[in-house]
Design an enzyme around this catalytic site. Sequence first.
Site, mmCIF file in Angstrom:
data_model
loop_
_atom_site.group_PDB
_atom_site.id
_atom_site.type_symbol
_atom_site.label_atom_id
_atom_site.label_comp_id
_atom_site.label_asym_id
_atom_site.label_seq_id
_atom_site.Cartn_x
_atom_site.Cartn_y
_atom_site.Cartn_z
ATOM 1 N N SER A 1 -7.906 5.675 8.164
ATOM 2 C CA SER A 1 -6.745 5.234 8.929
ATOM 3 C C SER A 1 -5.945 6.418 9.474
ATOM 4 C CB SER A 1 -5.865 4.360 8.046
ATOM 5 O OG SER A 1 -5.575 5.036 6.819
ATOM 6 N N LYS B 1 -0.384 12.617 2.871
ATOM 7 C CA LYS B 1 -1.193 13.045 3.994
ATOM 8 C C LYS B 1 -0.280 13.790 4.966
ATOM 9 C CE LYS B 1 -1.145 8.314 5.829
ATOM 10 N NZ LYS B 1 -1.207 7.311 4.743
ATOM 11 N N THR C 1 0.833 -1.203 0.000
ATOM 12 C CA THR C 1 0.000 0.000 0.000
ATOM 13 C C THR C 1 0.871 1.257 0.000
ATOM 14 O OG1 THR C 1 -1.512 -1.253 1.413
ATOM 15 C CG2 THR C 1 -1.983 1.076 1.156
ATOM 16 N N ASP D 1 2.048 10.223 13.806
ATOM 17 C CA ASP D 1 2.638 8.878 13.769
ATOM 18 C C ASP D 1 4.144 8.906 13.474
ATOM 19 O OD1 ASP D 1 2.578 9.481 11.048
ATOM 20 O OD2 ASP D 1 2.256 7.398 10.465
ATOM 21 N N ARG E 1 7.836 -2.626 2.715
ATOM 22 C CA ARG E 1 8.005 -2.660 4.171
ATOM 23 C C ARG E 1 8.350 -4.057 4.613
ATOM 24 N NH1 ARG E 1 3.281 1.036 6.767
ATOM 25 N NH2 ARG E 1 3.727 2.750 5.368
ATOM 26 N N ASP F 1 6.064 8.743 10.895
ATOM 27 C CA ASP F 1 6.621 9.629 9.868
ATOM 28 C C ASP F 1 5.801 10.916 9.731
ATOM 29 O OD1 ASP F 1 4.504 8.183 8.829
ATOM 30 O OD2 ASP F 1 5.289 8.183 6.797
ATOM 31 N N SER G 1 6.332 4.141 8.424
ATOM 32 C CA SER G 1 5.178 4.888 8.916
ATOM 33 C C SER G 1 4.863 4.605 10.382
ATOM 34 C CB SER G 1 3.983 4.588 8.026
ATOM 35 O OG SER G 1 2.884 5.377 8.388
ATOM 36 N N HIS G 2 3.680 4.054 10.621
ATOM 37 C CA HIS G 2 3.206 3.832 11.986
ATOM 38 C C HIS G 2 3.645 2.475 12.528
ATOM 39 C CE1 HIS G 2 0.642 2.299 8.888
ATOM 40 N NE2 HIS G 2 0.271 1.355 9.736
ATOM 41 N N ARG H 1 0.209 10.836 9.643
ATOM 42 C CA ARG H 1 -1.116 10.551 10.220
ATOM 43 C C ARG H 1 -1.418 11.505 11.364
ATOM 44 N NH1 ARG H 1 -2.352 4.107 10.523
ATOM 45 N NH2 ARG H 1 -1.850 3.679 8.359
HETATM 46 C C1 G1P Z 1 -2.796 1.285 5.843
HETATM 47 C C2 G1P Z 1 -4.085 2.063 5.838
HETATM 48 C C3 G1P Z 1 -4.162 2.928 4.600
HETATM 49 C C4 G1P Z 1 -2.938 3.826 4.519
HETATM 50 C C5 G1P Z 1 -1.679 2.993 4.616
HETATM 51 C C6 G1P Z 1 -0.440 3.864 4.707
HETATM 52 O O1 G1P Z 1 -2.742 0.422 4.723
HETATM 53 O O2 G1P Z 1 -5.188 1.207 5.922
HETATM 54 O O3 G1P Z 1 -5.335 3.681 4.636
HETATM 55 O O4 G1P Z 1 -2.921 4.556 3.331
HETATM 56 O O5 G1P Z 1 -1.714 2.180 5.792
HETATM 57 O O6 G1P Z 1 -0.463 4.722 5.797
HETATM 58 P P1 G1P Z 1 -3.134 -1.146 4.801
HETATM 59 O O7 G1P Z 1 -2.273 -1.748 5.874
HETATM 60 O O8 G1P Z 1 -4.573 -1.194 5.188
HETATM 61 O O9 G1P Z 1 -2.863 -1.680 3.436
HETATM 62 ZN ZN ZN Z 2 2.662 7.390 8.441
#
Ligand code: G1P
Ligand code: ZN
Length: 543
Positions: A365, A376, A18, A277, A22, A279, A113-114, A282
Amino acid sequence: MKRVTRPATPFEGQRPGTSGLRKKVSVFQQPGYLENFVQALFNVLGDASGKTLVVGGDGRYYNRVAIQTILRMAAAHGYARVLVGQGGILSTPAMSAVIRRRAASGGIVLSASHNPGGPSGDFGIKYNIANGGPAPESVTEAIYLRSREVHEVHTVDSPDLPLDALGTHRLLDTQIEIIDPVADYCAVQRALFDFDAIRALFARGFRLRLDTMWAVGGPYAKALIEGELGAPAGTVVNATPREDFGDLHPDPNPVNATDLIAHMAAADAPDMGAATDGDADRNMIVGRNFAVSPSDSLAVLAAHATRIPGYAAGLAGVARSMPTSTAVDRVAAKLGIACYETPTGWKFFGNLLDAGKVTLCGEESYGTGSNHIREKDGLWAVLFWLNLIAVTGKSVEQLVRALWAEHGRCVYSRHDYEGIPTAQADALMRDLRAALPGLPGTVLAGEPVAIADDFAYTDPTDGSISSKQGVRIILRSGSRVVFRLSGTGTEGATLRIYLERHEPDPSRHDLPAQQALAPLVALAEQVARVRHFTGMDTPSVMT
Ligand code: G1P
Ligand code: ZN
């Protein structure tokens, strides 16, 4: 210092998800793993002469090692200039701002990211294109295909560069510039918001608690909120970025930001709470004892956008990811503007923003943003809320309740089932997809099913099609359940079940969401046999 070409063996599984590639840090630490992916990226990007690349990350463990590797490879590839955030730091939104303001050809973001960090946590790499946003699927797929045929890697034999001081260095013919990581970002925000109004709000004693979760948002928030906007010292907490985020999960939701939620529930709670978060893309917004759902946050921002200088001319349109609640759709209908529904992932907003079709966009999210950059932006959302509070005189809770009073409440929750064996998760989705044709017209949760499909998206600007983006079961009233597998996890599979129900009756707006959504949870179990396939009785996380 000399150019070297090393033989390489392709790695399996370097397909970006997405939001980039990672993996566990230990996967990235395998000799040649990062180099292989970067080589594949450079092979896809082609000639780099005369071009500028930006490199930076969220400061998590392995950031510095990765940056040195990438700088050497960028020099060997012939970039004219590489801009690196001081200390190797650039939040994801700051990366987007730097690419756009400096007219770079793209940037490499080092972040997961998170996801948790540290030696046993996650690492990630993502390429952003010249508009400042995540590369579209056509590019990420090309990188993946190339990653399977990388047989040599081009780099430079040179010592590490000093990243901690501003300055300029040379690697072969490439100029490497260490830049201030916050300056461009702050300039972008200054042009959007009424800083005087926010300054006056703080001067009147308004209290904010902004928890940057020991992550990269800290320096940005300190500079803007406590620096320029004059909030008292201590407003931004957990603000020193750590390589392991203090061993916490830097994801701003009520489950992970428990400390913030507790402060906001206390008798002497500040007026507003917020968190960002790993990075800093969020955000979570919290009123006094009142957590705002991200979908509602997007709707509130859209409803009042013209009160903000940067959006005073009105919104071209809005966009939300498919699983995000329909609250913003209702606001858009009232405003008479278009609302686009895209697959999950910020990369799908890029074309709509570039084409001027939308101004604001968001995801359930905890992601919100606008056309000011192509990522974002966590701190942007906090500034937007502060600006709104300053000019409306309303509290966080009052703004959300006004939204509900006008449009009804979109009661919403996401249930995550983490760490499921991949085969089991795939089997659940396969069975579910097979059941879809039989569902329309049948009665589930007391209502006929109106639509049962697998969401597919045709990009209105370039016609590209993304299919299999989530199974939706939509009932006649609009209540719905969405199922999809995460594309950002690094261990097994994560099943996400998104639940939404519209509640027009104000006397029912305060029912606990999980209670109001119970019939939809039962529906999910009935059609997808969640317990059977996941082996779990309850979700691992509910937000
Ligand atoms: C998740 C969130 C999605 C966001 C992405 C990156 O992806 O659901 O909305 O854009 O993290 O921050 P997912 O793990 O669902 O593929
Ligand atoms: Zn992030």
